[in-house]
Design a protein around this motif. Structure first.
Motif, PDB file in Angstrom:
ATOM      1  N   ILE A 182       0.866  -1.179   0.000  1.00 32.61           N
ATOM      2  CA  ILE A 182       0.000   0.000   0.000  1.00 32.61           C
ATOM      3  C   ILE A 182       0.900   1.226   0.000  1.00 32.61           C
ATOM      4  CG2 ILE A 182      -1.761   1.331   1.214  1.00 32.61           C
ATOM      5  CD1 ILE A 182      -2.762  -1.274   2.446  1.00 32.61           C
ATOM      6  N   SER A 192       4.913   3.230  -6.162  1.00 35.13           N
ATOM      7  CA  SER A 192       4.116   2.073  -6.575  1.00 35.13           C
ATOM      8  C   SER A 192       4.742   1.399  -7.785  1.00 35.13           C
ATOM      9  CB  SER A 192       2.688   2.512  -6.905  1.00 35.13           C
ATOM     10  OG  SER A 192       2.000   2.921  -5.745  1.00 35.13           O
ATOM     11  N   LEU A 204      -1.773  -1.175  -3.913  1.00 32.42           N
ATOM     12  CA  LEU A 204      -2.826  -0.166  -3.795  1.00 32.42           C
ATOM     13  C   LEU A 204      -2.165   1.189  -3.602  1.00 32.42           C
ATOM     14  CD1 LEU A 204      -5.781   0.767  -3.436  1.00 32.42           C
ATOM     15  CD2 LEU A 204      -5.566   0.200  -0.999  1.00 32.42           C
ATOM     16  N   THR A 230      -3.612  -0.755  -8.330  1.00 30.65           N
ATOM     17  CA  THR A 230      -4.892  -0.060  -8.283  1.00 30.65           C
ATOM     18  C   THR A 230      -4.670   1.318  -7.681  1.00 30.65           C
ATOM     19  OG1 THR A 230      -6.125  -2.122  -7.986  1.00 30.65           O
ATOM     20  CG2 THR A 230      -7.234  -0.077  -7.341  1.00 30.65           C
ATOM     21  N   ARG A 232      -6.445   4.833  -6.383  1.00 31.60           N
ATOM     22  CA  ARG A 232      -7.729   5.444  -6.054  1.00 31.60           C
ATOM     23  C   ARG A 232      -7.530   6.600  -5.088  1.00 31.60           C
ATOM     24  NH1 ARG A 232      -9.570   0.472  -2.466  1.00 31.60           N
ATOM     25  NH2 ARG A 232      -9.372   1.344  -0.357  1.00 31.60           N
ATOM     26  N   VAL A 240      -9.450   1.660   4.302  1.00 32.06           N
ATOM     27  CA  VAL A 240      -8.711   0.555   3.670  1.00 32.06           C
ATOM     28  C   VAL A 240      -9.019  -0.724   4.437  1.00 32.06           C
ATOM     29  CG1 VAL A 240      -6.436  -0.382   3.124  1.00 32.06           C
ATOM     30  CG2 VAL A 240      -6.886   2.064   2.829  1.00 32.06           C
TER      31      VAL A 240
END
Length: 314
Positions: A182, A192, A204, A230, A232, A240
């Protein structure tokens, strides 16, 4: 389309805080002019910055510049007033904000793009991790190199700041292929992407700023990682539900302290937290907060007055 440049002359200590404020208030990104880079030794075999003019930097302090679209910003004076109010709040919280002078000017998009791109070149962060602007050419020196393609757009994070470099070094050391990650406050998505290139899956990436979310998605697609990452919009770790083997956050120490209590819930046993964006003076507070929630400090690394911490949940 043209832009309104908002320039805040501040201190090095307050650079990250001022950048956060400008983007939180709606700026489409920031650029940072820190004279400290004039004194660095740059390895130019990969095409990094090799010629910098002192005339482009303040003699003291740091200039943080934000860019507002002329089409979207109809009240520049109001924006400046909000910036000054937030700077006053920082000063009241014992931040050294320097002169805190705020100025504005109109900038054409074409000249702005040409200007900032000349400061952004390919850079080898570690033996394996190379960050390359999308428009640059680079031939890998070995099959082990992981090439991060990046178009930071309006400078959501180019990978050249010490806090990002520190984060990458710790991710490379502690992240194992197949681990879940994360990324809190993902910005351009660079961490990421690094995690994905190191074999993490799934990842994430969260950011409160919708513009950062959009740019992160673009960069992740550029690196062919959309199926594993992903992105967002999210406020730190609020909401989360899943867990992760690694949580990474390259944001202000003050913001890290706001969500450390969520880490025991999100990290699996044996999981690692990588925290960066911490100035030397705030290191003790972050370490103390991590110890209070039961995380063990594995390592603390330093660069140019910045600190990154790796901590483990047992």
């Amino acid at each position: 389309m043209n832009w309104i440049e908002i320039c805040v002359h501040t201190s090095q200590e307050a650079t990250e805080a001022v950048s956060y404020i400008l983007q939180e208030l709606g700026a489409d990104g920031v650029s940072i002019e820190d004279p400290e880079v004039l004194h660095r030794t740059w390895d130019n075999q990969f095409g990094e910055i090799i010629e910098l003019s002192p005339d482009d930097y303040p003699q003291e302090g740091v200039r943080v510049k934000a860019y507002l679209s002329e089409l979207e910003c109809t009240d520049v004076d109001g924006f400046v007033a909000e910036v000054k109010e937030r700077l006053a709040e920082l000063q009241a919280a014992q931040f050294d904000v320097g002169s805190a002078i705020v100025t504005t000017q109109a900038v054409s998009e074409s000249s702005w793009e040409d200007e900032w791109k000349k400061y952004y070149k390919t850079i080898k962060v570690t033996d394996r991790i190379v960050i390359k602007p999308e428009w640059e050419r680079y031939t890998p020196a070995s099959p082990d190199e992981r090439i991060i393609e990046l178009d930071p757009g309006m400078a959501f994070g180019t990978g050249t700041h010490p806090t990002t470099m520190l984060s990458i070094r710790l991710l490379e050391k502690y992240l194992k292929p197949g681990q879940r990650v994360i990324d809190v406050g993902c910005g351009s998505g660079i961490l990421s992407i690094v995690a994905g290139k190191l074999g993490a899956e799934p990842i994430l990436a969260l950011d409160l700023d919708p513009l950062a979310v959009e740019k992160a998605r673009e960069n992740i697609a550029l690196n062919h990682l959309s199926g594993r990452v992903t992105v967002r919009q999210g406020d730190l770790l609020k909401g989360v539900a899943g867990t992760a083997d690694v949580v990474v956050a390259n944001i202000l120490a003050e913001i890290i302290l706001k969500f450390v209590h969520e880490l025991p819930r999100v990290l699996v046993p044996g999981g690692t937290f990588v925290a960066s964006g911490i100035i030397e003076e705030k290191k003790g507070k972050v370490e103390e907060a991590l110890a209070m929630i039961g995380l063990e400090i594995l390592e603390t690394i330093h660069q140019d007055g910045w600190v990154a911490i790796a901590a483990k949940k047992w």
